[in-house]
Design a protein around this motif. Structure first.
Motif, short mmCIF file in Angstrom:
data_model
loop_
_atom_site.label_atom_id
_atom_site.label_comp_id
_atom_site.label_asym_id
_atom_site.label_seq_id
_atom_site.Cartn_x
_atom_site.Cartn_y
_atom_site.Cartn_z
N LEU A 36 0.83 -1.19 0.00
CA LEU A 36 0.00 0.00 0.00
C LEU A 36 0.88 1.25 0.00
O LEU A 36 1.99 1.23 0.53
N SER A 37 0.39 2.32 -0.56
CA SER A 37 1.18 3.55 -0.60
C SER A 37 1.24 4.17 0.78
O SER A 37 0.33 4.01 1.60
N GLY A 38 2.32 4.89 1.04
CA GLY A 38 2.47 5.62 2.29
C GLY A 38 2.92 4.80 3.47
O GLY A 38 2.87 5.26 4.61
N LEU A 39 3.40 3.56 3.25
CA LEU A 39 3.87 2.74 4.37
C LEU A 39 5.15 3.32 4.95
O LEU A 39 6.04 3.74 4.21
N ASP A 40 5.25 3.33 6.27
CA ASP A 40 6.43 3.87 6.97
C ASP A 40 7.68 3.10 6.55
O ASP A 40 7.72 1.87 6.63
N ASP A 41 8.69 3.83 6.10
CA ASP A 41 9.94 3.20 5.71
C ASP A 41 11.12 3.68 6.56
O ASP A 41 12.27 3.56 6.17
N SER A 42 10.80 4.22 7.76
CA SER A 42 11.89 4.74 8.58
C SER A 42 11.93 4.19 10.01
O SER A 42 12.98 4.23 10.63
N THR A 43 10.83 3.68 10.54
CA THR A 43 10.80 3.22 11.93
C THR A 43 10.85 1.69 11.99
O THR A 43 9.89 1.02 11.65
N SER A 44 12.00 1.16 12.44
CA SER A 44 12.15 -0.28 12.60
C SER A 44 11.64 -0.70 13.97
O SER A 44 11.85 -0.01 14.96
N ALA A 45 10.97 -1.85 14.00
CA ALA A 45 10.46 -2.39 15.26
C ALA A 45 10.21 -3.88 15.11
O ALA A 45 10.15 -4.40 14.00
N VAL A 46 10.06 -4.55 16.24
CA VAL A 46 9.66 -5.95 16.24
C VAL A 46 8.20 -5.99 15.79
O VAL A 46 7.38 -5.20 16.26
N ARG A 47 7.87 -6.87 14.86
CA ARG A 47 6.54 -6.87 14.27
C ARG A 47 5.97 -8.28 14.14
O ARG A 47 6.71 -9.25 14.12
N THR A 48 4.66 -8.34 14.03
CA THR A 48 3.95 -9.58 13.73
C THR A 48 3.07 -9.29 12.52
O THR A 48 2.41 -8.25 12.46
N VAL A 49 3.07 -10.21 11.57
CA VAL A 49 2.29 -10.01 10.34
C VAL A 49 1.66 -11.33 9.92
O VAL A 49 2.25 -12.40 10.12
N ALA A 50 0.46 -11.25 9.38
CA ALA A 50 -0.23 -12.41 8.82
C ALA A 50 -0.53 -12.12 7.36
O ALA A 50 -0.89 -10.99 7.00
N GLY A 51 -0.34 -13.11 6.51
CA GLY A 51 -0.59 -12.93 5.09
C GLY A 51 -1.19 -14.17 4.46
O GLY A 51 -1.17 -15.25 5.05
N LEU A 52 -1.70 -13.99 3.26
CA LEU A 52 -2.29 -15.09 2.51
C LEU A 52 -1.58 -15.25 1.18
O LEU A 52 -1.19 -14.25 0.55
N ARG A 53 -1.41 -16.49 0.75
CA ARG A 53 -0.87 -16.77 -0.58
C ARG A 53 -1.59 -17.98 -1.15
O ARG A 53 -2.38 -18.62 -0.47
N GLY A 54 -1.29 -18.28 -2.40
CA GLY A 54 -1.92 -19.44 -3.03
C GLY A 54 -3.42 -19.29 -3.15
O GLY A 54 -4.15 -20.25 -2.92
N GLY A 55 -3.87 -18.09 -3.50
CA GLY A 55 -5.31 -17.87 -3.63
C GLY A 55 -6.05 -17.98 -2.32
O GLY A 55 -7.24 -18.31 -2.30
N GLY A 56 -5.37 -17.72 -1.22
CA GLY A 56 -6.00 -17.78 0.10
C GLY A 56 -5.97 -19.17 0.72
O GLY A 56 -6.52 -19.39 1.79
N ARG A 57 -5.30 -20.11 0.07
CA ARG A 57 -5.24 -21.48 0.58
C ARG A 57 -4.12 -21.68 1.59
O ARG A 57 -4.08 -22.68 2.29
N GLN A 58 -3.19 -20.73 1.67
CA GLN A 58 -2.09 -20.81 2.64
C GLN A 58 -2.03 -19.51 3.43
O GLN A 58 -2.17 -18.42 2.87
#
Length: 135
Positions: A36-58
């Motif tokens: 997405l546009s405007g994502l912060d590219d300067s502040t590093s931190a410990v993060r948790t992220v969830a994502g989908l791939r394979g058409g939502g099958r994974q």
């Protein structure tokens, strides 16, 4: 940053069809394979992220380690790029920092094992999470 949503829910009988199978709160960082546009590219931190791939099958779950000062984390923009590199089409930034914790339970084990090093050196009580269960 994301699309506004409205969710109405209530208690339903166990046999009733639920209007959604999974709901999550977070900040979208990747949509249709594009950060997405405007994502912060300067502040590093410990993060948790969830994502989908394979058409939502994974589903991809990433809990960035926060063990020591040599691990400074990722910016939100780097998080989106990492998930894209792993093949995610969509990804959501979740609570991070001391709330980032990945646990697993080995087959036959009675308890779980923490697989990352939560920042701050100790586990933090967190009232939410994503559970993945298999038989």
């Amino acid at each position: 940053m994301g699309d506004p949503v409205s969710v109405t829910h209530g208690l339903v009988a166990a046999t009733a069809k639920v209007p959604y199978a999974f709901a999550i709160g977070g900040c979208p960082v990747l949509r249709d394979g594009t950060p997405l546009s405007g994502l912060d590219d300067s502040t590093s931190a410990v993060r948790t992220v969830a994502g989908l791939r394979g058409g939502g099958r994974q589903m991809l779950l990433l809990a960035l380690d926060g063990a020591d000062d040599s691990r400074t984390g990722l910016t939100i923009a780097e998080e989106a790029a990492t998930m894209r590199g792993l093949g995610a089409s969509d990804a959501f930034n979740l609570d991070g920092g001391g709330s980032s914790e990945m646990v697993t339970r080995d087959r036959g084990a009675s308890g779980v094992t923490v697989r990352n090093h939560p920042s701050g050196g100790a586990e933090r009580p967190v009232p939410n999470g994503i559970g993945v269960f298999s038989r």
